[in-house]
Scaffold this motif. Sequence first.
Motif, mmCIF file in Angstrom:
data_model
loop_
_atom_site.group_PDB
_atom_site.id
_atom_site.type_symbol
_atom_site.label_atom_id
_atom_site.label_comp_id
_atom_site.label_asym_id
_atom_site.label_seq_id
_atom_site.Cartn_x
_atom_site.Cartn_y
_atom_site.Cartn_z
ATOM 1 N N ASN A 156 0.818 -1.224 0.000
ATOM 2 C CA ASN A 156 0.000 0.000 0.000
ATOM 3 C C ASN A 156 0.848 1.269 0.000
ATOM 4 N N GLY A 157 2.182 1.126 -0.047
ATOM 5 C CA GLY A 157 3.084 2.274 -0.097
ATOM 6 C C GLY A 157 3.593 2.738 1.256
ATOM 7 N N GLU A 158 3.054 2.196 2.327
ATOM 8 C CA GLU A 158 3.480 2.580 3.675
ATOM 9 C C GLU A 158 4.878 2.042 3.963
ATOM 10 N N GLU A 159 5.741 2.892 4.511
ATOM 11 C CA GLU A 159 7.092 2.479 4.879
ATOM 12 C C GLU A 159 7.105 1.981 6.316
ATOM 13 N N ASP A 160 7.961 0.985 6.578
ATOM 14 C CA ASP A 160 8.043 0.412 7.912
ATOM 15 C C ASP A 160 9.426 -0.215 8.093
ATOM 16 N N GLN A 161 9.674 -0.730 9.296
ATOM 17 C CA GLN A 161 10.934 -1.405 9.614
ATOM 18 C C GLN A 161 10.657 -2.564 10.558
ATOM 19 N N MET A 162 11.482 -3.606 10.423
ATOM 20 C CA MET A 162 11.476 -4.745 11.341
ATOM 21 C C MET A 162 12.900 -5.270 11.405
ATOM 22 N N GLU A 163 13.203 -5.988 12.462
ATOM 23 C CA GLU A 163 14.511 -6.634 12.541
ATOM 24 C C GLU A 163 14.572 -7.751 11.505
ATOM 25 N N PHE A 164 15.751 -7.940 10.935
ATOM 26 C CA PHE A 164 15.930 -9.011 9.959
ATOM 27 C C PHE A 164 15.444 -10.339 10.522
ATOM 28 N N VAL A 165 15.769 -10.614 11.775
ATOM 29 C CA VAL A 165 15.418 -11.880 12.415
ATOM 30 C C VAL A 165 13.900 -12.099 12.435
ATOM 31 N N GLN A 166 13.113 -11.049 12.247
ATOM 32 C CA GLN A 166 11.658 -11.171 12.150
ATOM 33 C C GLN A 166 11.211 -11.314 10.694
ATOM 34 N N THR A 167 11.912 -10.643 9.784
ATOM 35 C CA THR A 167 11.476 -10.653 8.385
ATOM 36 C C THR A 167 11.702 -12.007 7.717
ATOM 37 N N PHE A 168 12.806 -12.651 8.037
ATOM 38 C CA PHE A 168 13.083 -13.925 7.366
ATOM 39 C C PHE A 168 12.047 -14.998 7.700
ATOM 40 N N PRO A 169 11.756 -15.266 8.976
ATOM 41 C CA PRO A 169 10.699 -16.263 9.247
ATOM 42 C C PRO A 169 9.348 -15.838 8.673
ATOM 43 N N HIS A 170 9.121 -14.522 8.612
ATOM 44 C CA HIS A 170 7.870 -14.043 8.022
ATOM 45 C C HIS A 170 7.733 -14.526 6.581
ATOM 46 N N ILE A 171 8.774 -14.363 5.763
ATOM 47 C CA ILE A 171 8.637 -14.731 4.355
ATOM 48 C C ILE A 171 8.512 -16.242 4.197
ATOM 49 N N ILE A 172 9.174 -17.008 5.045
ATOM 50 C CA ILE A 172 9.017 -18.467 4.986
ATOM 51 C C ILE A 172 7.570 -18.836 5.315
ATOM 52 N N ASN A 173 7.030 -18.250 6.371
ATOM 53 C CA ASN A 173 5.646 -18.512 6.771
ATOM 54 C C ASN A 173 4.681 -18.045 5.680
ATOM 55 N N HIS A 174 4.931 -16.884 5.118
ATOM 56 C CA HIS A 174 4.087 -16.321 4.063
ATOM 57 C C HIS A 174 4.017 -17.259 2.867
ATOM 58 N N SER A 175 5.175 -17.727 2.411
ATOM 59 C CA SER A 175 5.200 -18.632 1.256
ATOM 60 C C SER A 175 4.499 -19.945 1.569
ATOM 61 N N THR A 176 4.695 -20.468 2.782
ATOM 62 C CA THR A 176 4.039 -21.711 3.184
ATOM 63 C C THR A 176 2.526 -21.547 3.162
ATOM 64 N N PHE A 177 2.043 -20.437 3.698
ATOM 65 C CA PHE A 177 0.607 -20.164 3.725
ATOM 66 C C PHE A 177 0.023 -20.169 2.318
ATOM 67 N N HIS A 178 0.662 -19.446 1.408
ATOM 68 C CA HIS A 178 0.119 -19.332 0.055
ATOM 69 C C HIS A 178 0.336 -20.596 -0.780
ATOM 70 N N ARG A 179 1.379 -21.367 -0.507
ATOM 71 C CA ARG A 179 1.502 -22.671 -1.174
ATOM 72 C C ARG A 179 0.340 -23.570 -0.764
ATOM 73 N N GLY A 180 -0.079 -23.469 0.483
ATOM 74 C CA GLY A 180 -1.252 -24.225 0.933
ATOM 75 C C GLY A 180 -2.501 -23.811 0.181
ATOM 76 N N GLN A 181 -2.629 -22.517 -0.080
ATOM 77 C CA GLN A 181 -3.765 -22.060 -0.884
ATOM 78 C C GLN A 181 -3.679 -22.620 -2.302
ATOM 79 N N LEU A 182 -2.460 -22.676 -2.850
ATOM 80 C CA LEU A 182 -2.298 -23.258 -4.189
ATOM 81 C C LEU A 182 -2.815 -24.690 -4.222
ATOM 82 N N VAL A 183 -2.551 -25.463 -3.180
ATOM 83 C CA VAL A 183 -3.028 -26.838 -3.123
ATOM 84 C C VAL A 183 -4.547 -26.877 -3.269
ATOM 85 N N THR A 184 -5.225 -26.071 -2.484
ATOM 86 C CA THR A 184 -6.686 -26.037 -2.531
ATOM 87 C C THR A 184 -7.181 -25.561 -3.896
ATOM 88 N N MET A 185 -6.554 -24.525 -4.426
ATOM 89 C CA MET A 185 -6.964 -23.984 -5.726
ATOM 90 C C MET A 185 -6.711 -24.998 -6.849
#
Length: 165
Positions: free
Chosen positions: A114-143
């Motif tokens: 949405n264009g909003e700028e933000d910050q997080m510690e790297f140690v938070q961003t990396f698990p986030h992207i792994i979790n994010h991809s896992t979540f959406h791969r699960g959606q791919l299975v259903t789709m």
Amino acid sequence: MDKKYFITLADYNVWADNIAMGWLNQIDEEQWNQAIISSFSSIQQTAMHIASAEKIWVDFWRKVPDPVYLSAGFKGTKNDLIEIWRKASAGLRNFIEEYPEENYLQKISFIKPNGEEDQMEFVQTFPHIINHSTFHRGQLVTMLRQAGFTKLSSTDLFTFYRLHC
């Protein structure tokens, strides 16, 4: 969380992404673009979202000037998207391999879709992207099931551990 653990998660992500990309290589254009109700409106849109997110986070980590979400203007084919996703997944893994563990607590600046700028510690961003991809791969299975594709296999972290660790 240490580097070894993060590398294992990155390896898991590459493994699971490659399985999902294999599924996508087996579906036809009608299935790829079929309207299916989920977080995104089609298998194509969901795959683009995963690839875009994996690519943009590596861009944020590398401090690429003016990073652009792939989903903002991608016009390529299914094969083009799968290749971008493959490179993004491998790039994420390569970044983790190179990134010094002593930088894990550093702030990462990013721009939300949405264009909003933000910050997080790297140690938070990396698990986030792994979790994010896992979540959406699960959606791919259903789709994919809804689109009539049934040649699916597990992309669960447990399965990865049993096969690779």
